[in-house]
Scaffold this active site. Structure first.
Site, PDB file in Angstrom:
ATOM      1  N   LYS A   1      42.538  35.417  33.924  1.00  0.00           N
ATOM      2  CA  LYS A   1      43.742  36.257  33.882  1.00  0.00           C
ATOM      3  C   LYS A   1      44.625  35.957  35.089  1.00  0.00           C
ATOM      4  O   LYS A   1      45.855  35.850  34.968  1.00  0.00           O
ATOM      5  CB  LYS A   1      43.345  37.750  33.860  1.00  0.00           C
ATOM      6  CG  LYS A   1      42.796  38.180  32.505  1.00  0.00           C
ATOM      7  CD  LYS A   1      42.049  39.500  32.543  1.00  0.00           C
ATOM      8  CE  LYS A   1      41.377  39.758  31.202  1.00  0.00           C
ATOM      9  NZ  LYS A   1      40.476  40.909  31.185  1.00  0.00           N
TER      10      LYS A   1
ATOM     11  N   GLN B   1      38.607  45.991  34.818  1.00  0.00           N
ATOM     12  CA  GLN B   1      37.743  45.168  33.963  1.00  0.00           C
ATOM     13  C   GLN B   1      36.486  45.946  33.551  1.00  0.00           C
ATOM     14  O   GLN B   1      35.801  46.536  34.375  1.00  0.00           O
ATOM     15  CB  GLN B   1      37.351  43.884  34.724  1.00  0.00           C
ATOM     16  CG  GLN B   1      36.559  42.889  33.906  1.00  0.00           C
ATOM     17  CD  GLN B   1      37.349  42.297  32.747  1.00  0.00           C
ATOM     18  OE1 GLN B   1      38.489  41.908  32.886  1.00  0.00           O
ATOM     19  NE2 GLN B   1      36.720  42.240  31.578  1.00  0.00           N
TER      20      GLN B   1
ATOM     21  N   ASP C   1      46.256  47.385  28.919  1.00  0.00           N
ATOM     22  CA  ASP C   1      45.097  47.231  28.026  1.00  0.00           C
ATOM     23  C   ASP C   1      45.242  48.118  26.785  1.00  0.00           C
ATOM     24  O   ASP C   1      44.565  47.893  25.780  1.00  0.00           O
ATOM     25  CB  ASP C   1      43.826  47.665  28.775  1.00  0.00           C
ATOM     26  CG  ASP C   1      42.928  46.492  29.139  1.00  0.00           C
ATOM     27  OD1 ASP C   1      43.126  45.407  28.570  1.00  0.00           O
ATOM     28  OD2 ASP C   1      42.027  46.681  29.967  1.00  0.00           O
TER      29      ASP C   1
END
Ligand SMILES: NC(=O)c1ccc[n+]([C@@H]2O[C@H](COP(=O)([O-])OP(=O)(O)OC[C@H]3O[C@@H](n4cnc5c(N)ncnc54)[C@H](OP(=O)(O)O)[C@@H]3O)[C@@H](O)[C@H]2O)c1
Length: 298
Positions: free
Chosen positions: A52, A96, A119
């Protein structure tokens, strides 16, 4: 023989569009920024986070990686999230998953400013997805699946989509996305899970079959009707002493058994996986534009 759906290729088209938008925003004095928070040292998470960060920098975006030890307290993580919420340089925040077992992941997600929740897991964004409000953020993997269908002109409208897996990250959100009224949606959706009876009978009804189970190569030829489109979301590490790293990656679909039957299929790796990161970048650019608009209105 199925057409192979090339996620790498479609992802690079999405990333090129993001790159152009980043350049445009930067010309206006605004650089999109993504913060990724990693707690502990899960090897797969470390790979995802590094990738990422690389993609962010490659697009010219601002990237911030925060690595916290596995012993970090819930309070400390909530403080880090609050700081990122207040940070003007950060448009997107991603914590994460998985978090260490002593942490409450739901509380952490709820602490993220929904306008920075790239997200798409915050309840406000989940509600917007259910309500078909386009101002929200849709989780990246389902969004990537829809984008793949669009890129290959596989219109789900009126088709029977069967999704195996009901997680918020993938199955449930993809169901909401594809049953919505709108382009590249309007599908008839069935969601199957571990309590589904006679899974084979259910999956064989699919015009478009999506596997998001987390069980290596679980779906075989018996699960697939001839001519179906198959999207394999699964990413599983399977021991393989012949590989230098000691494992190979495979999906939730037995590719060699299903490929001769399907009309189109995603490989693993190189299918849905690259789309997830591409849609994360796209969501971050969207967050930057939305926040910028709000600032101008003030
Ligand atoms: N490509 C990407 O970027 C990406 C992104 C996210 C996830 N993934 C991969 O996608 C897979 C699924 O991820 P996830 O986060 O959704 O996993 P998850 O939260 O563990 O959910 C798995 C789902 O599969 C169902 N399931 C498990 N065993 C089953 C069985 N034998 N028959 C029918 N259904 C069964 C579960 O049912 P219950 O609800 O009844 O337990 C659950 O709904 C994993 O391989 C993951 O690594 C890939």
């Amino acid at each position: 023989m199925a057409d192979q759906i090339n996620g790498k290729k479609v992802a690079s088209v999405v990333l090129d569009a993001c790159r152009a938008e980043v350049a445009e925003l930067m010309a206006e004095g605004r650089r999109p920024g993504l913060a990724v928070v990693l707690v502990g040292s899960d090897p797969a998470s470390e790979v995802y986070v590094a990738s990422k960060e690389r993609t962010c920098l490659d697009l010219g975006m601002h990237s911030r990686k925060l690595e916290l030890p596995a012993s970090t307290s819930q309070e400390k993580l909530l403080e880090v999230v609050a700081d990122l919420n207040a940070d003007e340089d950060i448009d997107g925040i991603l914590v994460q998953s998985p978090l260490p077992p002593h942490m409450d992941e739901g509380e952490v997600v709820r602490a993220i400013n929904p306008a920075k929740d790239v997200d798409g897991f915050h309840p406000e964004n989940v509600a917007k997805l259910a309500l078909e409000d386009p101002s929200g953020f849709v989780p990246c993997t389902p969004l990537g699946c829809q984008r793949l269908l669009e890129a290959y002109a596989i219109d789900p409208a009126g088709k029977h989509v069967v999704i195996v897996g009901r997680s918020l990250i993938v199955g449930k959100s993809l169901a909401l996305l594809l049953m919505a009224k709108g382009p590249w949606a309007n599908a008839t959706v069935t969601v199957a899970h571990s309590r589904t009876q006679d899974l084979v009978a259910v999956t064989r009804q699919a015009d478009i079959l999506v596997a998001a189970v987390g069980v290596p190569e679980m779906l075989g030829a018996e699960h697939v009707r001839e001519g179906a489109v198959v999207l394999d979301v699964g990413v599983n590490r399977v021991d393989d002493p012949e590989k230098k790293r000691g494992y190979r990656l495979c999906g939730d679909v037995d590719f060699s058994a299903v490929e001769p039957l399907a009309s189109a299929i995603t490989p693993v790796p190189g299918g849905v996986g690259p789309m997830t990161i591409a849609m994360l970048m796209s969501n971050t650019v969207k967050a930057c534009r939305a926040r910028r608009g709000q600032q101008e209105e003030r």
